[in-house]
Design a protein around this motif. Structure first.
Motif, PDB file in Angstrom:
ATOM      1  N   THR A 108       0.848  -1.190   0.000  1.00  0.00           N
ATOM      2  CA  THR A 108       0.000   0.000   0.000  1.00  0.00           C
ATOM      3  C   THR A 108       0.882   1.237   0.000  1.00  0.00           C
ATOM      4  OG1 THR A 108      -0.062   0.091   2.411  1.00  0.00           O
ATOM      5  CG2 THR A 108      -1.750  -1.246   1.314  1.00  0.00           C
ATOM      6  N   GLU A 109       0.246   2.392  -0.062  1.00  0.00           N
ATOM      7  CA  GLU A 109       1.002   3.644  -0.009  1.00  0.00           C
ATOM      8  C   GLU A 109       1.748   3.757   1.311  1.00  0.00           C
ATOM      9  OE1 GLU A 109       0.232   8.481  -0.310  1.00  0.00           O
ATOM     10  OE2 GLU A 109      -1.285   7.062  -1.034  1.00  0.00           O
ATOM     11  N   ASN A 110       1.122   3.340   2.404  1.00  0.00           N
ATOM     12  CA  ASN A 110       1.789   3.377   3.706  1.00  0.00           C
ATOM     13  C   ASN A 110       3.007   2.460   3.727  1.00  0.00           C
ATOM     14  OD1 ASN A 110       0.006   5.224   4.813  1.00  0.00           O
ATOM     15  ND2 ASN A 110      -1.331   3.650   5.691  1.00  0.00           N
ATOM     16  N   ALA A 111       2.876   1.290   3.081  1.00  0.00           N
ATOM     17  CA  ALA A 111       3.997   0.349   3.020  1.00  0.00           C
ATOM     18  C   ALA A 111       5.157   0.941   2.226  1.00  0.00           C
ATOM     19  CB  ALA A 111       3.540  -0.968   2.397  1.00  0.00           C
ATOM     20  N   ALA A 115       8.898   1.567   3.582  1.00  0.00           N
ATOM     21  CA  ALA A 115      10.066   1.033   2.880  1.00  0.00           C
ATOM     22  C   ALA A 115      11.102   2.125   2.634  1.00  0.00           C
ATOM     23  CB  ALA A 115       9.644   0.392   1.560  1.00  0.00           C
ATOM     24  N   GLN A 116      10.631   3.320   2.293  1.00  0.00           N
ATOM     25  CA  GLN A 116      11.545   4.438   2.064  1.00  0.00           C
ATOM     26  C   GLN A 116      12.250   4.831   3.367  1.00  0.00           C
ATOM     27  OE1 GLN A 116      12.387   6.001  -1.002  1.00  0.00           O
ATOM     28  NE2 GLN A 116      13.981   6.765   0.360  1.00  0.00           N
ATOM     29  N   ARG A 117      11.505   4.853   4.462  1.00  0.00           N
ATOM     30  CA  ARG A 117      12.095   5.195   5.758  1.00  0.00           C
ATOM     31  C   ARG A 117      13.156   4.171   6.149  1.00  0.00           C
ATOM     32  NH1 ARG A 117      12.182   3.786  10.792  1.00  0.00           N
ATOM     33  NH2 ARG A 117      10.769   2.012  10.476  1.00  0.00           N
ATOM     34  N   LEU A 118      12.848   2.901   5.971  1.00  0.00           N
ATOM     35  CA  LEU A 118      13.796   1.850   6.294  1.00  0.00           C
ATOM     36  C   LEU A 118      15.010   1.893   5.383  1.00  0.00           C
ATOM     37  CD1 LEU A 118      11.298  -1.090   6.909  1.00  0.00           C
ATOM     38  CD2 LEU A 118      12.728   0.033   8.637  1.00  0.00           C
ATOM     39  N   LYS A 119      14.796   2.263   4.135  1.00  0.00           N
ATOM     40  CA  LYS A 119      15.913   2.369   3.197  1.00  0.00           C
ATOM     41  C   LYS A 119      16.910   3.412   3.680  1.00  0.00           C
ATOM     42  CE  LYS A 119      17.011   4.250  -1.306  1.00  0.00           C
ATOM     43  NZ  LYS A 119      16.490   5.020  -2.444  1.00  0.00           N
ATOM     44  N   MET A 145      18.102   5.007  -5.934  1.00  0.00           N
ATOM     45  CA  MET A 145      17.384   3.779  -6.274  1.00  0.00           C
ATOM     46  C   MET A 145      16.039   3.738  -5.564  1.00  0.00           C
ATOM     47  SD  MET A 145      20.470   0.993  -5.916  1.00  0.00           S
ATOM     48  CE  MET A 145      19.584  -0.276  -6.816  1.00  0.00           C
ATOM     49  N   ASP A 146      15.075   3.077  -6.198  1.00  0.00           N
ATOM     50  CA  ASP A 146      13.819   2.874  -5.481  1.00  0.00           C
ATOM     51  C   ASP A 146      14.028   1.760  -4.460  1.00  0.00           C
ATOM     52  OD1 ASP A 146      12.727   0.170  -6.342  1.00  0.00           O
ATOM     53  OD2 ASP A 146      12.883   1.092  -8.316  1.00  0.00           O
ATOM     54  N   THR A 174       8.740  -5.316   0.261  1.00  0.00           N
ATOM     55  CA  THR A 174       9.991  -4.554   0.189  1.00  0.00           C
ATOM     56  C   THR A 174      10.468  -4.180   1.586  1.00  0.00           C
ATOM     57  OG1 THR A 174       9.310  -3.615  -1.941  1.00  0.00           O
ATOM     58  CG2 THR A 174      11.104  -2.511  -0.787  1.00  0.00           C
ATOM     59  N   ALA A 175       9.535  -3.741   2.441  1.00  0.00           N
ATOM     60  CA  ALA A 175       9.897  -3.320   3.795  1.00  0.00           C
ATOM     61  C   ALA A 175      10.519  -4.469   4.580  1.00  0.00           C
ATOM     62  CB  ALA A 175       8.664  -2.783   4.526  1.00  0.00           C
ATOM     63  N   ASN A 176       9.979  -5.675   4.456  1.00  0.00           N
ATOM     64  CA  ASN A 176      10.530  -6.824   5.174  1.00  0.00           C
ATOM     65  C   ASN A 176      11.946  -7.135   4.711  1.00  0.00           C
ATOM     66  OD1 ASN A 176       8.225  -7.126   6.674  1.00  0.00           O
ATOM     67  ND2 ASN A 176       7.455  -8.902   5.546  1.00  0.00           N
TER      68      ASN A 176
END
Length: 213
Positions: A108-111, A115-119, A145-146, A174-176
């Motif tokens: 989702t958009e939240n996910a 993922a961006q924050r974790l990156k 990179m995305d 992606t977040a996991n």
């Protein structure tokens, strides 16, 4: 989306965007590569541990035919393309073929924001890890990179064994994947800091027995 492609079981895990040189020597796979080159077709890489192979893999595009030997052997450069699950296997020919079902990350958009924050956190950690090992990290390149590409690029690093890479391949989050990167980076940082501290204690003395006296 489904497609029927040749299957190459091998003792490695191919991830999207990952480039790997292969030496093709078995007759059946030499024929497979010839067909893929002629038809501009990908083949599937699935991890084979010597007794069985996994049901999830990654399609491989042949980027370059590096060398063709007189006896038919070939050196090729491949790149990981799309992840898939094996649907039905056809073993009637010289090499395996299978109908494969391609899949991608779900989110989702939240996910995506997570993922961006974790990156960003992962880049900071890997920069620290590189510094501890007297190496440099191209932060600007990684930040461009995305998160999905980033997660696969780092999952292909030496921090992960084949089983962990297979887990990354099969994950639809992606977040996991990035969270796993963070966990491994923190573990490696602790190990590097401990080694560095030990070297400071030892100085020029490589005999560590006196530490335990």
């Amino acid at each position: 989306m489904e497609e029927k492609i040749p299957i190459f079981p091998i003792g490695m895990v191919l991830l999207p965007k990952m480039r790997v040189p292969l030496h093709i020597f078995e007759e059946r796979y030499r024929e497979m590569v010839d067909q893929c080159l002629e038809n501009n077709q990908p083949f599937g890489i699935v991890y084979y541990n010597g007794s069985n192979f996994r049901s999830a893999g990654c399609s491989a595009g042949i980027i370059k035919l590096i060398k063709r030997y007189d006896d038919g052997r070939k050196d090729i450069l491949i790149e990981g393309k799309k992840r898939f699950y094996l649907e039905s296997i056809d073993d009637s020919g010289l090499y395996l073929k299978s109908t494969v079902r391609y899949f991608d990350d779900c989110g989702t958009e939240n996910a995506e924001h997570e993922a961006q924050r974790l990156k960003d956190e992962a880049i900071d950690l890997f920069s620290r890890l590189a510094e501890l090992n007297n190496k440099s990290l191209d932060r600007e390149f990684l930040q461009s990179m995305d998160p999905g590409e980033f997660s696969f690029l780092l999952s292909a690093s030496d921090l992960f064994n084949v089983e962990e890479r297979q887990e990354s391949l099969e994950s639809s989050s992606t977040a996991n994947r990035i969270q796993n990167l963070i966990t491994s980076a923190k573990r490696s940082i602790r190990r590097s800091e401990a080694n560095q501290k030990l070297l400071e204690i030892l100085g020029d003395n490589s005999d560590i027995r006196h530490i335990f006296n």
